[in-house]
Design a protein around this motif. Structure first.
Motif, PDB file in Angstrom:
ATOM      1  N   ALA A 273      16.376 -12.062   7.702  1.00  0.00           N
ATOM      2  CA  ALA A 273      15.231 -11.235   7.303  1.00  0.00           C
ATOM      3  C   ALA A 273      14.153 -12.088   6.642  1.00  0.00           C
ATOM      4  O   ALA A 273      14.401 -13.219   6.237  1.00  0.00           O
ATOM      5  CB  ALA A 273      15.684 -10.138   6.347  1.00  0.00           C
ATOM      6  N   ASP A 274      12.958 -11.512   6.551  1.00  0.00           N
ATOM      7  CA  ASP A 274      11.809 -12.207   5.968  1.00  0.00           C
ATOM      8  C   ASP A 274      11.320 -11.563   4.689  1.00  0.00           C
ATOM      9  O   ASP A 274      10.757 -12.228   3.833  1.00  0.00           O
ATOM     10  CB  ASP A 274      10.655 -12.220   6.986  1.00  0.00           C
ATOM     11  N   LEU A 275      11.476 -10.242   4.582  1.00  0.00           N
ATOM     12  CA  LEU A 275      10.967  -9.508   3.430  1.00  0.00           C
ATOM     13  C   LEU A 275      12.057  -8.619   2.845  1.00  0.00           C
ATOM     14  O   LEU A 275      12.918  -8.107   3.569  1.00  0.00           O
ATOM     15  CB  LEU A 275       9.786  -8.620   3.834  1.00  0.00           C
ATOM     16  N   GLU A 276      11.969  -8.438   1.526  1.00  0.00           N
ATOM     17  CA  GLU A 276      12.833  -7.495   0.846  1.00  0.00           C
ATOM     18  C   GLU A 276      11.924  -6.488   0.148  1.00  0.00           C
ATOM     19  O   GLU A 276      11.068  -6.871  -0.647  1.00  0.00           O
ATOM     20  CB  GLU A 276      13.717  -8.216  -0.171  1.00  0.00           C
ATOM     21  N   LEU A 277      12.108  -5.229   0.472  1.00  0.00           N
ATOM     22  CA  LEU A 277      11.299  -4.155  -0.103  1.00  0.00           C
ATOM     23  C   LEU A 277      12.139  -3.384  -1.107  1.00  0.00           C
ATOM     24  O   LEU A 277      13.308  -3.110  -0.852  1.00  0.00           O
ATOM     25  CB  LEU A 277      10.842  -3.183   0.984  1.00  0.00           C
ATOM     26  N   THR A 278      11.510  -3.027  -2.213  1.00  0.00           N
ATOM     27  CA  THR A 278      12.196  -2.220  -3.216  1.00  0.00           C
ATOM     28  C   THR A 278      11.270  -1.089  -3.627  1.00  0.00           C
ATOM     29  O   THR A 278      10.088  -1.311  -3.886  1.00  0.00           O
ATOM     30  CB  THR A 278      12.546  -3.070  -4.456  1.00  0.00           C
ATOM     31  N   ARG A 279      11.826   0.114  -3.652  1.00  0.00           N
ATOM     32  CA  ARG A 279      11.087   1.279  -4.126  1.00  0.00           C
ATOM     33  C   ARG A 279      12.096   2.346  -4.507  1.00  0.00           C
ATOM     34  O   ARG A 279      12.980   2.673  -3.716  1.00  0.00           O
ATOM     35  CB  ARG A 279      10.134   1.809  -3.054  1.00  0.00           C
ATOM     36  N   GLY A 280      11.956   2.849  -5.711  1.00  0.00           N
ATOM     37  CA  GLY A 280      12.845   3.907  -6.170  1.00  0.00           C
ATOM     38  C   GLY A 280      14.306   3.501  -6.199  1.00  0.00           C
ATOM     39  O   GLY A 280      15.172   4.326  -5.914  1.00  0.00           O
ATOM     40  N   GLY A 281      14.595   2.240  -6.509  1.00  0.00           N
ATOM     41  CA  GLY A 281      15.971   1.771  -6.576  1.00  0.00           C
ATOM     42  C   GLY A 281      16.607   1.524  -5.220  1.00  0.00           C
ATOM     43  O   GLY A 281      17.790   1.199  -5.135  1.00  0.00           O
ATOM     44  N   ARG A 282      15.847   1.653  -4.169  1.00  0.00           N
ATOM     45  CA  ARG A 282      16.350   1.444  -2.803  1.00  0.00           C
ATOM     46  C   ARG A 282      15.801   0.128  -2.265  1.00  0.00           C
ATOM     47  O   ARG A 282      14.611  -0.140  -2.381  1.00  0.00           O
ATOM     48  CB  ARG A 282      15.918   2.609  -1.929  1.00  0.00           C
ATOM     49  N   THR A 283      16.677  -0.681  -1.677  1.00  0.00           N
ATOM     50  CA  THR A 283      16.286  -1.976  -1.124  1.00  0.00           C
ATOM     51  C   THR A 283      16.375  -1.936   0.396  1.00  0.00           C
ATOM     52  O   THR A 283      17.364  -1.468   0.959  1.00  0.00           O
ATOM     53  CB  THR A 283      17.206  -3.092  -1.661  1.00  0.00           C
ATOM     54  N   VAL A 284      15.323  -2.429   1.044  1.00  0.00           N
ATOM     55  CA  VAL A 284      15.269  -2.493   2.509  1.00  0.00           C
ATOM     56  C   VAL A 284      14.902  -3.914   2.906  1.00  0.00           C
ATOM     57  O   VAL A 284      13.967  -4.503   2.359  1.00  0.00           O
ATOM     58  CB  VAL A 284      14.221  -1.502   3.071  1.00  0.00           C
ATOM     59  N   LEU A 285      15.630  -4.473   3.859  1.00  0.00           N
ATOM     60  CA  LEU A 285      15.324  -5.798   4.392  1.00  0.00           C
ATOM     61  C   LEU A 285      14.531  -5.646   5.676  1.00  0.00           C
ATOM     62  O   LEU A 285      14.823  -4.775   6.494  1.00  0.00           O
ATOM     63  CB  LEU A 285      16.618  -6.574   4.666  1.00  0.00           C
ATOM     64  N   VAL A 286      13.522  -6.500   5.850  1.00  0.00           N
ATOM     65  CA  VAL A 286      12.669  -6.441   7.043  1.00  0.00           C
ATOM     66  C   VAL A 286      12.709  -7.795   7.738  1.00  0.00           C
ATOM     67  O   VAL A 286      12.461  -8.830   7.125  1.00  0.00           O
ATOM     68  CB  VAL A 286      11.212  -6.091   6.669  1.00  0.00           C
ATOM     69  N   SER A 287      12.996  -7.760   9.025  1.00  0.00           N
ATOM     70  CA  SER A 287      12.997  -8.967   9.843  1.00  0.00           C
ATOM     71  C   SER A 287      11.806  -8.922  10.797  1.00  0.00           C
ATOM     72  O   SER A 287      11.624  -7.961  11.532  1.00  0.00           O
ATOM     73  CB  SER A 287      14.292  -9.063  10.666  1.00  0.00           C
TER      74      SER A 287
ATOM     75  N   ARG B 229       0.834  -1.211   0.000  1.00  0.00           N
ATOM     76  CA  ARG B 229       0.000   0.000   0.000  1.00  0.00           C
ATOM     77  C   ARG B 229       0.865   1.256   0.000  1.00  0.00           C
ATOM     78  O   ARG B 229       0.473   2.292  -0.517  1.00  0.00           O
ATOM     79  CB  ARG B 229      -0.936   0.013   1.210  1.00  0.00           C
ATOM     80  N   GLU B 230       2.039   1.168   0.601  1.00  0.00           N
ATOM     81  CA  GLU B 230       2.961   2.316   0.626  1.00  0.00           C
ATOM     82  C   GLU B 230       3.761   2.451  -0.666  1.00  0.00           C
ATOM     83  O   GLU B 230       4.567   3.358  -0.800  1.00  0.00           O
ATOM     84  CB  GLU B 230       3.936   2.194   1.802  1.00  0.00           C
ATOM     85  N   GLY B 231       3.580   1.515  -1.608  1.00  0.00           N
ATOM     86  CA  GLY B 231       4.244   1.624  -2.900  1.00  0.00           C
ATOM     87  C   GLY B 231       5.506   0.803  -3.070  1.00  0.00           C
ATOM     88  O   GLY B 231       6.225   0.965  -4.055  1.00  0.00           O
ATOM     89  N   HIS B 232       5.789  -0.084  -2.124  1.00  0.00           N
ATOM     90  CA  HIS B 232       6.972  -0.934  -2.231  1.00  0.00           C
ATOM     91  C   HIS B 232       6.668  -2.170  -3.074  1.00  0.00           C
ATOM     92  O   HIS B 232       5.545  -2.676  -3.063  1.00  0.00           O
ATOM     93  CB  HIS B 232       7.426  -1.420  -0.847  1.00  0.00           C
TER      94      HIS B 232
END
Length: 195
Positions: free
Chosen positions: A110-124, A97-100
């Motif tokens: 980690a459990d999730l990998e988020l990508t938005r605007g060429g930026r990658t964030v890992l979420v545990s 919903r936030e656009g990732h």
């Protein structure tokens, strides 16, 4: 390209402060202008106060949108009752919903990998129910972040976070998703099925 304000600039500090502080600053500027400037220049002094009024309105809007204590407590209670699969699915939905772009990863850190605007964030979110989160899950997340060259990392923790873990997170730029952040992310559809 998204415009970013420097973290310690006056406007950034005012955005983090109570809304009325910006209005107080604007009022002070107008008052000083009327006392110190000739009558024909008072309007120019008052114009200087306009950005502070805008910041005050933005801060007020953000504070109105921020979840309250009852909402945060209800979210934490619901999240604590979820299984790992339910929480992961709810987080996926919230991040989408936030656009990732969200993908699940099977890794110890980690459990999730988020990508938005060429930026990658890992979420545990593996140890979200732990009564006390120490530094070890953050070390695992940081090691995976470095191995995958991710720009960001976030750890979900609804319990207490130790001082050592807080210091480690601050030192490595790891965001901690606790009650307020989870409430904002999971607002709406993600929790409505559990209500």
């Amino acid at each position: 390209m998204k415009f970013r304000i420097a973290e310690n600039s006056l406007f950034a500090i005012l955005l983090r402060s109570n809304w009325w502080v910006s209005f107080l600053v604007a009022g002070g500027i107008v008052l000083l202008s009327s006392l110190l400037l000739p009558a024909q220049f008072i309007v120019y002094g008052a114009i200087v106060a306009a950005p502070f009024l805008v910041i005050g309105f933005i801060a007020a809007w953000r504070q109105l949108q921020a979840p309250g204590a009852a909402s945060i407590a209800a979210t934490v209670e619901r999240v604590a009752a979820m299984s790992r699969e339910e929480l992961t699915a709810a987080l996926e939905e919230g991040f989408r919903r936030e656009g990732h772009t969200v993908s699940r990863i099977d890794s110890p850190g980690a459990d999730l990998e988020l990508t938005r605007g060429g930026r990658t964030v890992l979420v545990s979110c593996r140890r979200w129910k732990a009564g006390r989160t120490g530094v070890e899950p953050l070390r695992e997340l940081q090691a995976l972040r470095e191995a995958r060259n991710a720009q960001g990392a976030s750890c979900v923790a609804i319990g207490e976070v130790t001082d050592t873990a807080l210091a480690f997170a601050a030192r490595h730029g790891i965001a901690l998703m606790q009650g307020p952040e989870l409430t904002a992310l999971l607002r709406g559809k993600a929790l409505s099925r559990r209500a």
